[in-house]
Design a protein around this motif. Structure first.
Motif, PDB file in Angstrom:
ATOM      1  N   THR A 152       0.839  -1.203   0.000  1.00 16.41           N
ATOM      2  CA  THR A 152       0.000   0.000   0.000  1.00 16.41           C
ATOM      3  C   THR A 152       0.870   1.249   0.000  1.00 16.41           C
ATOM      4  O   THR A 152       0.567   2.236  -0.696  1.00 16.41           O
ATOM      5  N   ALA A 169       1.070   3.927  -3.076  1.00 15.49           N
ATOM      6  CA  ALA A 169       0.713   5.328  -2.808  1.00 15.49           C
ATOM      7  C   ALA A 169       1.902   6.252  -3.044  1.00 15.49           C
ATOM      8  O   ALA A 169       1.726   7.411  -3.436  1.00 15.49           O
ATOM      9  N   HIS A 206      -3.200   0.605   6.838  1.00 12.37           N
ATOM     10  CA  HIS A 206      -2.242   0.898   5.770  1.00 12.37           C
ATOM     11  C   HIS A 206      -2.788   1.967   4.833  1.00 12.37           C
ATOM     12  O   HIS A 206      -2.057   2.888   4.436  1.00 12.37           O
ATOM     13  N   ARG A 207      -4.063   1.856   4.484  1.00 15.44           N
ATOM     14  CA  ARG A 207      -4.644   2.798   3.519  1.00 15.44           C
ATOM     15  C   ARG A 207      -4.640   4.227   4.052  1.00 15.44           C
ATOM     16  O   ARG A 207      -4.212   5.156   3.361  1.00 15.44           O
ATOM     17  N   GLN A 219      -2.070   7.243   2.728  1.00 12.24           N
ATOM     18  CA  GLN A 219      -2.660   8.456   2.174  1.00 12.24           C
ATOM     19  C   GLN A 219      -2.184   9.696   2.930  1.00 12.24           C
ATOM     20  O   GLN A 219      -1.850  10.728   2.338  1.00 12.24           O
TER      21      GLN A 219
END
Length: 426
Positions: free
Chosen positions: A111, A115, A288-289, A293
């Motif tokens: 992730t 990103a 993680h997301r 971000q």
């Protein structure tokens, strides 16, 4: 005149301060009696499509291996994430494989790589420590590994493509424990994210430990030097501790220990976040997301409230929230005045918990209340790491402590134990 000179000399002699826990750590020599990774393989080469390379960093025992996004020589300073995976045997290419990113247990860094455009927007560095992946030394379990992590932080801070003001350290489970200790050893990171680490390793050992400890688990000092809560008062950087809220009632007691550690940390530099409906592993994928971000778009870890909202599942229980609010407003008076009644049978049961490995010199039974899926829940543990703000008393020969915001919960309560050794309140 001689008396006057003596008096002056006495007042000018330097004061000798008691050694701090960090001083004791610096002087401590562990006795590791077996190598739990004697057959460790070198760090495997990553898949070409991962955009990651094998590199090394200089630590106390020599060069240690790591996975990292390649150094960009373009003059751009980027935020960096140093991720410490869980376990004791190092890491491998699976941590870079998007197909291994299981929503129920995402142990990968994919992730962050996605990103961060494989290093164009976020530098990702995954260190390995002593005794693993062909590195020199032996696995010490939360001791020398923390020093290795500090060396990794210093290595990353010297990269030409890294903003030294935007370095973040994060880890899961045992990796989170190492990251939590490192937060007391270095002031370089802008923040440390501990996901499901063991804040009080002494308590973890008393509950069985990991079963592969390479040192004498009956030696209290060996355990304390590996326990993050020992160094709570020395945290040098802000810490965000995250664990799935479903773990609050588990036997290891990580959330309760994290709350105690946060109460001992200076300047409220440690925040505990317990996402609803998540456990030790299912919290990883949504975490993680939101962290990736935030690191890429905002150059920092997410605010606790935002992280909680982004990782929780299911609605908040207004009844348990109201109950906790009521307890906080009542204050600690009830605990001090009426206290907690402990039956003779319950006292005998607690004394069984007071013995164990390692044995504590001044054990205290700490009770913890928290909102659970079926209403207000409680748990207890035995420790000698109790914040000064906690309210203490003695009941039936047992030293007891509770946090000030839930102390009033013990008004008129009696702790009992049934024939099967199960504790309960009535």
């Amino acid at each position: 005149m001689r008396l006057l000179l003596c008096a002056i000399a006495c007042f000018t002699l330097p004061a000798f301060a008691e050694p701090t826990d960090l001083d004791l750590r610096g002087d401590f020599t562990t006795e590791v009696f077996r190598d739990i990774n004697a057959d460790a393989e070198p760090l495997p080469q990553p898949p070409a499509e991962s955009g990651v390379v094998v590199t090394s960093y200089r630590a106390e025992l020599g060069d240690l291996h790591a996975y990292a996004t390649p150094v960009r020589d373009d003059g751009v300073k980027r935020p960096a994430l140093i991720w410490v995976p869980g376990g004791f045997s190092g890491t491998g290419p699976d941590i870079l494989d998007p197909s291994a990113a299981d929503p129920a247990n995402d142990q990968t860094v994919t992730t962050y790589l996605q990103a961060g455009d494989n290093g164009d927007r976020l530098v990702v560095f995954v260190p390995t420590f002593r005794g693993t992946n062909g590195n020199p030394g032996q696995t010490e379990m939360f001791l020398g590994e923390a020093d290795d992590l500090v060396a990794a932080v210093e290595h990353v801070s010297a990269r030409p493509d890294v903003d030294p003001e935007q370095i973040y350290v994060a880890g899961h489970s045992t990796g989170g424990t190492v990251a939590l200790i490192a937060a007391a050893l270095t002031d370089v990171p802008a923040g440390v994210l501990c996901v499901g680490g063991a804040p009080d390793y002494v308590v973890t050992l008393r509950l069985g430990g990991y079963g592969v400890e390479p040192f004498d688990t009956s030696a209290l000092q060996e355990a304390k030097m590996r326990s993050p809560i020992t160094f709570a008062e020395h945290l040098k950087v802000p810490v965000l501790y995250v664990e799935g809220g479903l773990e609050d009632a588990s036997a290891d007691g990580y959330p309760a220990a994290a709350r105690r550690m946060a109460a001992m940390a200076p300047k409220a530099d440690m925040t505990v976040v317990l996402p609803r409906g998540r456990d030790h592993f299912t919290v990883l994928a949504p975490l993680h997301r939101v962290v990736a971000q935030s690191l890429v778009a905002e150059n920092g870890l997410p605010q606790p409230r935002r992280l909680l909202e982004a990782t929780s599942v299911g609605p908040a229980d207004p009844q348990t929230a109201q109950t906790m609010g009521d307890l906080a407003r009542l204050g600690p008076g009830g605990f001090k005045q009426k206290g907690l009644v402990v039956t003779d049978e319950a006292a005998e049961g607690l004394k069984g918990w007071l013995s164990g490995v390692p044995e504590l010199e001044a054990p205290v039974v700490v009770f913890d209340f928290f909102p659970g899926p079926n209403g207000l829940m409680w748990d207890f543990t035995v420790t000698d790491e109790v914040p000064e703000t906690y309210v203490r008393k003695t009941a039936n020969g047992i030293a007891i402590a509770v946090s000030p915001d839930v102390a009033a919960a013990f008004q008129g309560l009696t702790l009992t134990v049934d024939g099967e050794g199960k504790f309960d309140f009535e």
